[in-house]
Design a protein around this motif. Structure first.
Motif, mmCIF file in Angstrom:
data_model
loop_
_atom_site.group_PDB
_atom_site.id
_atom_site.type_symbol
_atom_site.label_atom_id
_atom_site.label_comp_id
_atom_site.label_asym_id
_atom_site.label_seq_id
_atom_site.Cartn_x
_atom_site.Cartn_y
_atom_site.Cartn_z
ATOM 1 N N GLU A 138 0.731 -1.150 0.009
ATOM 2 C CA GLU A 138 -0.017 0.023 0.175
ATOM 3 C C GLU A 138 0.935 1.355 -0.053
ATOM 4 O O GLU A 138 2.160 0.964 0.361
ATOM 5 N N GLU A 139 0.345 2.425 -0.329
ATOM 6 C CA GLU A 139 1.036 3.497 -0.406
ATOM 7 C C GLU A 139 2.060 3.945 -1.604
ATOM 8 O O GLU A 139 3.020 4.242 -1.446
ATOM 9 N N LEU A 140 1.528 3.066 -2.552
ATOM 10 C CA LEU A 140 2.400 2.972 -3.919
ATOM 11 C C LEU A 140 2.314 4.386 -4.535
ATOM 12 O O LEU A 140 0.901 4.717 -5.294
ATOM 13 N N VAL A 161 -1.923 -3.557 -10.188
ATOM 14 C CA VAL A 161 -1.996 -2.336 -9.438
ATOM 15 C C VAL A 161 -2.991 -1.465 -9.770
ATOM 16 O O VAL A 161 -3.421 -1.306 -10.713
ATOM 17 N N GLU A 162 -3.696 -1.095 -8.719
ATOM 18 C CA GLU A 162 -4.642 -0.183 -8.625
ATOM 19 C C GLU A 162 -4.851 0.925 -7.828
ATOM 20 O O GLU A 162 -4.684 0.841 -6.700
ATOM 21 N N GLY A 163 -4.670 2.360 -8.454
ATOM 22 C CA GLY A 163 -4.343 3.238 -7.519
ATOM 23 C C GLY A 163 -3.053 2.918 -6.872
ATOM 24 O O GLY A 163 -1.946 3.111 -7.094
ATOM 25 N N THR A 164 -3.086 3.217 -5.345
ATOM 26 C CA THR A 164 -1.955 3.111 -4.506
ATOM 27 C C THR A 164 -1.830 1.803 -4.005
ATOM 28 O O THR A 164 -1.337 1.739 -2.870
ATOM 29 N N VAL A 165 -2.486 1.091 -4.226
ATOM 30 C CA VAL A 165 -2.253 -0.859 -3.784
ATOM 31 C C VAL A 165 -1.771 -1.671 -4.931
ATOM 32 O O VAL A 165 -2.241 -1.497 -6.074
ATOM 33 N N MET A 178 -10.367 -2.926 -9.724
ATOM 34 C CA MET A 178 -10.461 -2.280 -8.769
ATOM 35 C C MET A 178 -11.318 -2.630 -7.561
ATOM 36 O O MET A 178 -12.517 -3.020 -8.276
ATOM 37 N N LEU A 179 -11.337 -2.641 -6.510
ATOM 38 C CA LEU A 179 -12.312 -2.833 -5.425
ATOM 39 C C LEU A 179 -12.833 -1.790 -4.853
ATOM 40 O O LEU A 179 -12.193 -0.848 -4.107
ATOM 41 N N ASP A 180 -13.965 -1.150 -5.261
ATOM 42 C CA ASP A 180 -14.524 -0.044 -4.506
ATOM 43 C C ASP A 180 -14.937 -0.023 -3.088
ATOM 44 O O ASP A 180 -16.119 -0.560 -2.776
ATOM 45 N N ILE A 181 -14.039 0.522 -2.463
ATOM 46 C CA ILE A 181 -14.284 0.690 -1.031
ATOM 47 C C ILE A 181 -14.129 2.185 -0.421
ATOM 48 O O ILE A 181 -13.812 2.480 0.715
ATOM 49 N N ALA A 182 -14.453 3.014 -1.556
ATOM 50 C CA ALA A 182 -14.408 4.489 -1.165
ATOM 51 C C ALA A 182 -15.561 4.957 -0.393
ATOM 52 O O ALA A 182 -16.824 4.896 -1.012
ATOM 53 N N PRO A 183 -15.319 5.654 0.952
ATOM 54 C CA PRO A 183 -16.505 6.170 1.465
ATOM 55 C C PRO A 183 -17.102 7.326 0.751
ATOM 56 O O PRO A 183 -16.388 8.048 0.057
ATOM 57 N N GLY A 189 -11.005 9.773 -7.513
ATOM 58 C CA GLY A 189 -9.320 9.441 -7.530
ATOM 59 C C GLY A 189 -8.944 8.480 -6.210
ATOM 60 O O GLY A 189 -7.748 8.225 -6.415
ATOM 61 N N TRP A 190 -9.795 8.532 -5.252
ATOM 62 C CA TRP A 190 -9.388 7.570 -4.128
ATOM 63 C C TRP A 190 -9.559 6.093 -4.423
ATOM 64 O O TRP A 190 -10.660 5.470 -4.717
ATOM 65 N N LYS A 191 -8.376 5.631 -4.746
ATOM 66 C CA LYS A 191 -8.425 4.007 -5.297
ATOM 67 C C LYS A 191 -7.620 3.239 -4.372
ATOM 68 O O LYS A 191 -6.092 3.373 -4.435
#
Length: 321
Positions: A138-140, A161-165, A178-183, A189-191
């Motif tokens: 994480e935090e890539l 890779v999806e976003g920062t993971v 992508m796994l959509d877990i954004a609140p 852009g939060w992935k």
């Protein structure tokens, strides 16, 4: 002789009467260990805050023991058996030796590498030394991401890779998405979620990588609304997964005892052995880097040597059913 006998009786009664306050604290500690879910979250988020550091309640025992001996209180000493039993029941199993390794065991490494990591190449090489089958990061962020990809490529030819993971694997991956877990309200852009299928020698399973929102301790209490909402979305994704077996790796920003993660932990198996406190790196007080599974057992979990991240890497061994 009669007076002496009466004095002995008085002393004996005093021995049992002293230390009532200490005994009350011992009972309270045991009660918090067993009935921590009864502590309300509505007041400053105290329930989740307590559960994030629940094993540390065991430190009350040696303190109370010293005070009980100093006070010469039999009542307090007997009462101390309650928190000892409660802590042993809740966490004692984590200290037992894990069962022996097997050639069919799946080994995974989970690490929040930090978006400020000054040595991504050294970090990647340190993780390779653990010889895992899967590596979840994480935090890539660029340009470090390209360094991880280049350094891990030879040993882990399959990655997504999806976003920062991201997920690196010795075995083929398919259907990575992508796994959509954004609140809600966190911004576009939060992935921070990834799902892929792994074709391993032990069989096919779904691999999830997740990085839930951080929690903050403020004057108003524990701020965990986004984390809790994201955990709910992750729990729904797990429940909807069609494959029988799931391996979840990620920085979930709390411990498995935190009720905020209940949508996930209620559906997954957690580590059977090992504390593996992973955060913060300088003096770890909690394991917020997790490996969980459905349709598999997480036999044990341990920390790996520190990298330039503020998290310690963790390695877990699993048996796929």
């Amino acid at each position: 002789m009669v007076r002496g006998g009466e004095g002995d009786v008085v002393e004996q009664r005093s021995f049992w009467a002293r230390g009532r306050v200490l005994a009350a604290f011992a009972v309270l500690t045991a009660g918090l260990l067993v009935f921590h879910r009864a502590v309300p979250n509505a007041v400053l988020g105290l329930g989740s805050l307590l559960e994030a550091f629940l094993p540390w309640l065991g430190l009350a025992v040696p303190v109370l023991l010293g005070l009980a001996l100093l006070r010469r209180s039999a009542l307090a000493l007997v009462a101390l058996l309650l928190p000892v039993a409660a802590w042993t029941y809740a966490f004692g199993g984590l200290l037992l030796p894990a069962e022996g390794s097997d050639a069919d065991d799946l080994v995974v490494v989970q690490h929040n590498v930090s978006d400020e990591n000054p040595d991504p190449e050294g970090t990647a090489r340190a993780l390779i030394e653990a010889e895992p089958d899967l590596i979840a990061l994480e935090e890539l962020v660029p340009p470090a991401l390209s360094v991880y990809e280049k350094t891990l490529a030879a040993d882990y030819p399959h990655h997504a890779v999806e976003g920062t993971v991201g997920l690196w694997s010795k075995y083929p991956l398919s259907d990575a998405r992508m796994l959509d877990i954004a609140p809600g309200g966190i911004g576009e852009g939060w992935k921070r979620g990834l799902r892929a299928e792994v074709r391993a020698p032990q069989g096919e399973f779904a691999a999830y990588v997740a990085h839930l929102p951080s929690i903050r301790v403020r004057a108003s209490g524990l701020a965990a609304a986004w984390r809790n909402e994201s955990a709910g979305l992750l729990g729904k994704a797990v429940a909807a997964e069609k494959l029988d077996r799931i391996v979840l790796m990620g920085d979930l920003n709390s411990t498995v005892d935190d009720r905020g993660l209940a949508p996930v932990t209620s559906r997954m198996n957690v580590a059977e052995r090992g504390f593996a406190l992973s955060f913060p790196e300088t003096f770890p007080v909690a394991r917020i880097d997790q490996v969980m599974a459905r349709g598999a057992r997480v036999i044990d979990i341990r920390t790996l040597p520190a990298t330039p991240s503020d998290h310690l890497p963790v390695a877990a061994r699993l048996k796929l059913n």
